[in-house]
Design a protein around this motif. Structure first.
Motif, mmCIF file in Angstrom:
data_model
loop_
_atom_site.group_PDB
_atom_site.id
_atom_site.type_symbol
_atom_site.label_atom_id
_atom_site.label_comp_id
_atom_site.label_asym_id
_atom_site.label_seq_id
_atom_site.Cartn_x
_atom_site.Cartn_y
_atom_site.Cartn_z
ATOM 1 N N ALA A 169 -9.781 16.660 -72.735
ATOM 2 C CA ALA A 169 -10.657 17.335 -73.699
ATOM 3 C C ALA A 169 -11.895 17.945 -73.047
ATOM 4 C CB ALA A 169 -11.083 16.345 -74.782
ATOM 5 N N ALA A 170 -12.232 17.544 -71.818
ATOM 6 C CA ALA A 170 -13.431 18.053 -71.146
ATOM 7 C C ALA A 170 -13.144 19.421 -70.528
ATOM 8 C CB ALA A 170 -13.885 17.075 -70.073
ATOM 9 N N ARG A 171 -14.175 20.260 -70.480
ATOM 10 C CA ARG A 171 -14.047 21.620 -69.949
ATOM 11 C C ARG A 171 -15.313 21.985 -69.178
ATOM 12 N NH1 ARG A 171 -9.596 20.933 -71.085
ATOM 13 N NH2 ARG A 171 -8.264 21.924 -72.591
ATOM 14 N N PRO A 172 -15.223 22.951 -68.261
ATOM 15 C CA PRO A 172 -16.435 23.451 -67.593
ATOM 16 C C PRO A 172 -17.432 23.975 -68.615
ATOM 17 C CG PRO A 172 -14.498 24.169 -66.401
ATOM 18 C CD PRO A 172 -14.002 23.540 -67.687
ATOM 19 N N GLY A 173 -18.713 23.734 -68.338
ATOM 20 C CA GLY A 173 -19.773 24.149 -69.240
ATOM 21 C C GLY A 173 -20.194 23.062 -70.208
ATOM 22 N N ASP A 175 -24.665 11.667 -63.095
ATOM 23 C CA ASP A 175 -23.612 11.755 -62.087
ATOM 24 C C ASP A 175 -24.284 12.112 -60.766
ATOM 25 O OD1 ASP A 175 -21.500 12.426 -60.436
ATOM 26 O OD2 ASP A 175 -20.580 13.823 -61.850
ATOM 27 N N PRO A 176 -24.209 11.248 -59.754
ATOM 28 C CA PRO A 176 -24.856 11.582 -58.479
ATOM 29 C C PRO A 176 -24.229 12.790 -57.797
ATOM 30 C CG PRO A 176 -23.577 9.557 -58.292
ATOM 31 C CD PRO A 176 -23.558 9.956 -59.736
ATOM 32 N N ARG A 177 -23.056 13.200 -58.235
ATOM 33 C CA ARG A 177 -22.387 14.374 -57.662
ATOM 34 C C ARG A 177 -22.435 15.589 -58.587
ATOM 35 N NH1 ARG A 177 -19.034 13.733 -52.720
ATOM 36 N NH2 ARG A 177 -19.388 11.593 -52.169
ATOM 37 N N ALA A 178 -23.269 15.552 -59.596
ATOM 38 C CA ALA A 178 -23.348 16.663 -60.551
ATOM 39 C C ALA A 178 -23.753 17.941 -59.837
ATOM 40 C CB ALA A 178 -24.341 16.347 -61.656
ATOM 41 N N ARG A 179 -23.100 19.029 -60.181
ATOM 42 C CA ARG A 179 -23.418 20.331 -59.591
ATOM 43 C C ARG A 179 -24.488 21.065 -60.401
ATOM 44 N NH1 ARG A 179 -17.611 19.998 -58.935
ATOM 45 N NH2 ARG A 179 -17.100 20.082 -56.723
ATOM 46 N N LYS A 180 -24.711 20.589 -61.637
ATOM 47 C CA LYS A 180 -25.695 21.251 -62.493
ATOM 48 C C LYS A 180 -26.224 20.234 -63.496
ATOM 49 C CE LYS A 180 -26.142 25.171 -65.656
ATOM 50 N NZ LYS A 180 -25.424 26.260 -66.324
ATOM 51 N N CYS A 181 -27.531 20.312 -63.789
ATOM 52 C CA CYS A 181 -28.185 19.453 -64.784
ATOM 53 C C CYS A 181 -28.930 20.349 -65.764
ATOM 54 C CB CYS A 181 -29.166 18.502 -64.119
ATOM 55 S SG CYS A 181 -28.398 17.392 -62.936
ATOM 56 N N THR A 182 -29.077 19.866 -67.004
ATOM 57 C CA THR A 182 -29.780 20.669 -68.003
ATOM 58 C C THR A 182 -31.269 20.715 -67.711
ATOM 59 O OG1 THR A 182 -29.920 18.746 -69.463
ATOM 60 C CG2 THR A 182 -28.082 20.278 -69.812
ATOM 61 N N VAL A 184 -20.515 20.054 -66.497
ATOM 62 C CA VAL A 184 -19.292 20.262 -65.715
ATOM 63 C C VAL A 184 -19.287 21.689 -65.194
ATOM 64 C CG1 VAL A 184 -16.772 20.326 -65.768
ATOM 65 C CG2 VAL A 184 -18.002 18.601 -67.110
ATOM 66 N N VAL A 185 -19.084 21.835 -63.886
ATOM 67 C CA VAL A 185 -19.043 23.153 -63.248
ATOM 68 C C VAL A 185 -17.722 23.279 -62.496
ATOM 69 C CG1 VAL A 185 -20.086 24.612 -61.469
ATOM 70 C CG2 VAL A 185 -21.540 23.278 -62.996
ATOM 71 N N ASP A 186 -17.072 24.420 -62.630
ATOM 72 C CA ASP A 186 -15.842 24.693 -61.879
ATOM 73 C C ASP A 186 -16.211 25.523 -60.656
ATOM 74 O OD1 ASP A 186 -13.375 25.282 -60.856
ATOM 75 O OD2 ASP A 186 -12.567 26.110 -62.717
ATOM 76 N N PRO A 187 -16.231 24.915 -59.469
ATOM 77 C CA PRO A 187 -16.635 25.651 -58.272
ATOM 78 C C PRO A 187 -15.651 26.747 -57.873
ATOM 79 C CG PRO A 187 -15.820 23.490 -57.666
ATOM 80 C CD PRO A 187 -15.874 23.536 -59.166
ATOM 81 N N THR A 188 -14.430 26.687 -58.374
ATOM 82 C CA THR A 188 -13.450 27.726 -58.039
ATOM 83 C C THR A 188 -13.602 28.958 -58.923
ATOM 84 O OG1 THR A 188 -11.753 26.864 -59.544
ATOM 85 C CG2 THR A 188 -11.804 25.959 -57.296
#
Length: 185
Positions: free
Chosen positions: A93-97, A115-122, A132-136
């Motif tokens: 159910a989770a998606r980028p963004g 998340d210590p590995r988060a690519r983006k925070c609000t 959630v960020v999709d690096p691809t």
């Protein structure tokens, strides 16, 4: 006869819970740490993985589950039959963004954790959420990343309070006066 009907009904209830859409039941077999989107033959979603060796349980509340602290549990990652301290799950159910955070239970307390590995925070700090960020998904176009020379990749972290000795050593001006020493290293 009644006992077998009760057992059959209980079995149906368990099956219904396991078969519900978006249900998470086991560790992820996909690679990656943090929130890693996937899109493969098995479907789409996000793999969540975090290292929390002292936690009693870990869940991932987010926009995709109404911020429920119980709906999306992570499970022990077993490597060759042994637990490595990591927790993971694939969440269809989770998606980028979408925003999320980890909810860790340890020592009888539930704690919201980034998340210590988060690519983006609000926002920065404990008040914000991770995204959630999709690096691809980024289109690099014709740009090819250029790796700088190894000499340019050196980063030195300096703790001003422990650097140097003498008057002014515990301030920025004292550390700046000794930068030639660092260059010589």
């Amino acid at each position: 006869m009644l006992e077998s009907r009760v057992s059959f009904v209980a079995l149906l209830c368990v099956f219904a819970l396991l078969a519900r859409p978006g249900a998470v039941h086991a560790q992820s077999s996909r690679p990656g740490r943090g929130a890693t989107p996937y899109h493969d033959a098995a479907g789409t979603g996000v793999t969540f993985r975090v290292w929390a060796p002292h936690a009693a349980s870990v869940t991932v509340p987010g926009e995709f589950n109404g911020w429920s602290t119980t709906a999306t549990p992570l499970h022990h990652d077993l490597v060759d039959g042994a637990w490595n301290g990591e927790w993971s799950a694939d969440v269809p159910a989770a998606r980028p963004g979408r925003q999320y955070k980890f909810f860790v239970t340890a020592n009888g307390k539930g704690l919201w954790r980034h998340d210590p590995r988060a690519r983006k925070c609000t926002v920065s700090g404990a008040a914000g959420n991770d995204v959630v960020v999709d690096p691809t998904a980024f289109d690099w176009g014709d740009d090819a990343p250029v790796t700088p020379p190894a000499d340019d990749l050196v980063i030195y972290e300096l703790h001003v309070g422990t650097y140097g000795a003498g008057a002014g050593a515990n301030c920025f001006a004292g550390a700046a006066a000794r930068l030639d020493h660092l260059v010589a290293l």
